[in-house]
Design a protein around this motif. Structure first.
Motif, PDB file in Angstrom:
ATOM      1  N   GLN A  33       0.820  -1.199   0.000  1.00 40.65           N
ATOM      2  CA  GLN A  33       0.000   0.000   0.000  1.00 40.65           C
ATOM      3  C   GLN A  33       0.861   1.259   0.000  1.00 40.65           C
ATOM      4  OE1 GLN A  33      -3.284   0.375  -0.472  1.00 40.65           O
ATOM      5  NE2 GLN A  33      -2.819   2.566  -0.524  1.00 40.65           N
ATOM      6  N   LYS A  34       0.520   2.163  -0.899  1.00 42.87           N
ATOM      7  CA  LYS A  34       1.252   3.419  -1.052  1.00 42.87           C
ATOM      8  C   LYS A  34       0.789   4.462  -0.039  1.00 42.87           C
ATOM      9  CE  LYS A  34      -1.838   5.767  -4.269  1.00 42.87           C
ATOM     10  NZ  LYS A  34      -2.234   6.769  -3.253  1.00 42.87           N
ATOM     11  N   PRO A  85       3.578   6.007  -5.227  1.00 38.78           N
ATOM     12  CA  PRO A  85       3.339   4.872  -6.126  1.00 38.78           C
ATOM     13  C   PRO A  85       4.520   4.646  -7.057  1.00 38.78           C
ATOM     14  CG  PRO A  85       2.104   6.805  -6.836  1.00 38.78           C
ATOM     15  CD  PRO A  85       2.702   7.158  -5.523  1.00 38.78           C
ATOM     16  N   ASP A 113      -2.125   0.706  -4.724  1.00 42.40           N
ATOM     17  CA  ASP A 113      -3.291   0.471  -3.867  1.00 42.40           C
ATOM     18  C   ASP A 113      -3.593  -1.018  -3.811  1.00 42.40           C
ATOM     19  OD1 ASP A 113      -3.691   3.096  -3.149  1.00 42.40           O
ATOM     20  OD2 ASP A 113      -5.167   3.494  -4.731  1.00 42.40           O
ATOM     21  N   TRP A 115      -6.274  -3.955  -2.858  1.00 40.33           N
ATOM     22  CA  TRP A 115      -7.692  -4.252  -2.679  1.00 40.33           C
ATOM     23  C   TRP A 115      -7.860  -5.731  -2.348  1.00 40.33           C
ATOM     24  CZ3 TRP A 115     -12.018  -1.045  -2.950  1.00 40.33           C
ATOM     25  CH2 TRP A 115     -11.776   0.281  -3.338  1.00 40.33           C
ATOM     26  N   ILE A 205      -1.643  -1.644  -8.889  1.00 42.17           N
ATOM     27  CA  ILE A 205      -2.782  -2.148  -8.115  1.00 42.17           C
ATOM     28  C   ILE A 205      -2.443  -3.559  -7.660  1.00 42.17           C
ATOM     29  CG2 ILE A 205      -5.225  -2.789  -8.161  1.00 42.17           C
ATOM     30  CD1 ILE A 205      -4.864   0.194  -8.375  1.00 42.17           C
ATOM     31  N   TRP A 267      -6.243  -0.670   0.931  1.00 45.65           N
ATOM     32  CA  TRP A 267      -6.953   0.535   0.528  1.00 45.65           C
ATOM     33  C   TRP A 267      -8.466   0.309   0.578  1.00 45.65           C
ATOM     34  CZ3 TRP A 267      -6.015   5.391   0.517  1.00 45.65           C
ATOM     35  CH2 TRP A 267      -6.859   6.282  -0.152  1.00 45.65           C
ATOM     36  N   THR A 308      -4.370   1.040   7.765  1.00 45.20           N
ATOM     37  CA  THR A 308      -5.586   0.891   6.960  1.00 45.20           C
ATOM     38  C   THR A 308      -6.640   1.838   7.520  1.00 45.20           C
ATOM     39  OG1 THR A 308      -5.113  -1.428   6.449  1.00 45.20           O
ATOM     40  CG2 THR A 308      -7.387  -0.710   6.225  1.00 45.20           C
ATOM     41  N   TYR A 392     -12.047   7.146  -4.331  1.00 44.57           N
ATOM     42  CA  TYR A 392     -11.061   8.081  -4.868  1.00 44.57           C
ATOM     43  C   TYR A 392     -11.592   9.500  -5.019  1.00 44.57           C
ATOM     44  CZ  TYR A 392      -8.356   3.878  -5.675  1.00 44.57           C
ATOM     45  OH  TYR A 392      -7.659   2.701  -5.491  1.00 44.57           O
TER      46      TYR A 392
END
Length: 537
Positions: A33-34, A85, A113, A115, A205, A267, A308, A392
């Motif tokens: 995660q960025k 990123p 990101d 998921w 991603i 994210w 998170t 976003y």
């Protein structure tokens, strides 16, 4: 089935004292995660040792942190400084102990990101199983910065610290690992969602799939979440489910397939589940689903040391279809309960959520059964619109179909005017998809209305309004509903869409004095014919 192991306490505790290594889901090719969050890195080591984790690019160390190995778990955990990123990076962990120094290195690591994709079989379906599968698989190599990972199907009676088994370790996408087999890896909805996001965001991603077909929400819920809804975690008190093909014991998938991931910085989450709950605890889903979301959010926030987000974005798919034959209304009830009985999201009970409506994506001839529609592209596209708007913050992006704001009832002429906030696109006029509740007045105000639902015809469509003609029960109309059927329309042929091609979601609402299940803010106004004409002119 042997691969679907039941891991017990003895297995869960084997991590303590293990040789120095990263936790199971840290590997070459992964995405962390960025910024603005810091990615969590953790693993196992010798009690009392110190571990230094460094992130380097082109042999230059970008950031470095040190932590000690904790007893009795034998684990270490480090929160990296927030990273922008991009990549590729090398991540090296060095253990310093009385036994000397040990190194472990991850290569080709990117920041972007992350998921998590979870649910049951419609989330499990691979790219091999969707429409235009060969074309979709051939595109895989064009997206090297969308990285994929898939957990194995494992259940446990206790909360596990780490994953017991992995189907697909972090990998650059290929036709092989996106279409490995039916209902295995990798998830088509997860992949397509990530691919659409990448096309918008233009940075890496990471997709983590953890799903199991034929499973109820209770198996994915912690004991805390179940208690919020008055459910016991004890299997002996859980109703039998003969049609469930996967584990149905409360919390066993939370324990083995979600709890081990809590240290990961995420994210957001997307979720495709609910079919099993059309036969199990159906009318508790308006509690169990929001409870699961709240519990996952707080648990991932705590597990990642606050990295998170506490209210991270949570997207889900409102169920598609299964049977043409009308047996009961369990499917429309679950669809309604998926929104906590609002009909739309985000709402007060489900903040920071987004939904892909799939009621018009039926697939009668699917070789995997009509409960498994093959058009996962439309599902993922609608999900990604919600993510762009909610996760976003993309302004002025329409991500959900039209929803009614006001119902005007002309009790003299028999017309019902349903007013929408979005501009409407009419594919056809339908005689059955809208229904009115016909009922005798309840004897006492506290009594719930008992409805006989009767179809009414759509007769006129304008830019923001549908006109219905009701001669069935003028004086005894007590409510209105739309698309309240398991199979309300043919493929992409529901009558109402917005100008962006998104379908109107199902709804049910009652007039004042009726059941308290109508969507918040939807008003019924009873007007005389002359006043109504003046009000609409």
């Amino acid at each position: 089935m042997a691969a679907r192991l039941l891991l017990l306490l003895g297995v869960a505790c084997t991590a303590a004292g293990a040789t120095f290594r990263f936790a199971s889901y840290y590997a070459d090719h992964m995405v962390l995660q960025k910024e603005p969050a810091g990615a969590v890195i953790w693993g196992y080591g010798d009690d009392g040792a110190n571990v230094t984790v460094s992130v380097s690019k082109s042999h230059v160390v970008v950031t470095k942190k040190t932590a000690g190995v904790k007893a009795p778990s034998g684990t270490w955990k480090i929160v990296l400084a927030p990273m922008g990123p991009g990549g590729p990076y090398h991540i090296t962990a060095k253990q310093h102990s009385g036994k000397g120094q040990t190194n472990r290195t991850l290569q080709d690591v990117y920041f972007g990101d992350v998921w998590l994709c979870s649910g049951q079989s419609n989330m499990e379906m691979t790219v091999l199983q969707v429409f235009n599968a060969s074309q979709e698989l051939s595109k895989a190599s064009s997206y090297p910065y969308v990285r994929v990972f898939s957990a194995s199907l494992i259940q446990s009676e206790v909360e596990l610290q780490d994953l017991g088994k992995i189907d697909l370790q972090w990998a650059v996408p290929t036709a092989e690992n996106l279409g490995h087999g039916n209902f295995s890896f990798f998830s088509a909805v997860c992949w397509l969602f990530g691919r659409y996001l990448y096309e918008t965001l233009k940075y890496p991603i990471g997709l983590v799939a953890s799903s199991w077909g034929g499973t109820p929400i209770e198996a994915w819920s912690s004991r805390r979440a179940l208690r919020k809804c008055g459910l016991s975690h004890k299997a002996g008190r859980f109703p039998a489910c003969e049609l469930c093909s996967g584990p149905m014991t409360p919390s066993v998938l939370w324990n083995a397939m979600i709890h081990p991931l809590l240290n990961m910085t995420l994210w957001g989450v997307i979720w495709y589940q609910g079919e099993e709950n059309t036969i199990l605890n159906t009318d508790l889903y308006n509690c169990t689903f929001p409870a699961l979301i709240d519990d996952w959010r707080s648990s991932f926030h705590m597990g990642s040391d606050g990295q998170t987000q506490q209210q991270f974005p949570f997207g889900f798919v409102q169920l598609s279809t299964s049977r043409r034959t009308k047996i009961d209304d369990s499917y429309p009830r679950i669809r309604w309960h998926q929104t906590a009985d609002y009909g739309y999201v985000p709402n007060k009970k489900m903040p920071n959520t987004f939904m892909a409506v799939a009621v018009d994506l039926c697939d009668e001839h699917s070789p995997y059964g009509s409960i498994h529609p093959r058009d996962k592209q439309s599902v993922a596209y609608r999900l990604h619109l919600g993510a762009r708007a909610v996760a976003y913050g993309e302004k002025d992006l329409v991500f959900q179909g039209p929803y009614p704001e006001t119902v005007l009832v002309d009790v003299v002429a028999g017309f019902i005017y349903v007013l929408y906030g979005q501009e409407l696109q009419f594919l056809h006029m339908d005689n059955h998809i809208f229904e009115v509740c016909c009922s005798l007045q309840a004897e006492r105000p506290s009594q719930a209305v008992k409805c006989t639902w009767s179809p009414v015809s759509m007769v006129i469509g304008s830019s923001h309004m549908v006109t219905l003609f009701n001669m069935t029960c003028l004086a005894t109309m007590r409510g209105l509903r739309y698309a309240w059927a398991e199979w309300p329309c043919e493929y992409k042929q529901c009558p109402l869409y917005n100008m962006q091609g998104l379908p109107a979601p199902p709804f049910i609402a009652y007039m004042a004095g009726g059941n308290e299940t109508g969507p918040a803010g939807l008003q019924f106004l009873l007007l005389s014919h002359e006043r109504l004409k003046r009000g609409l002119s």
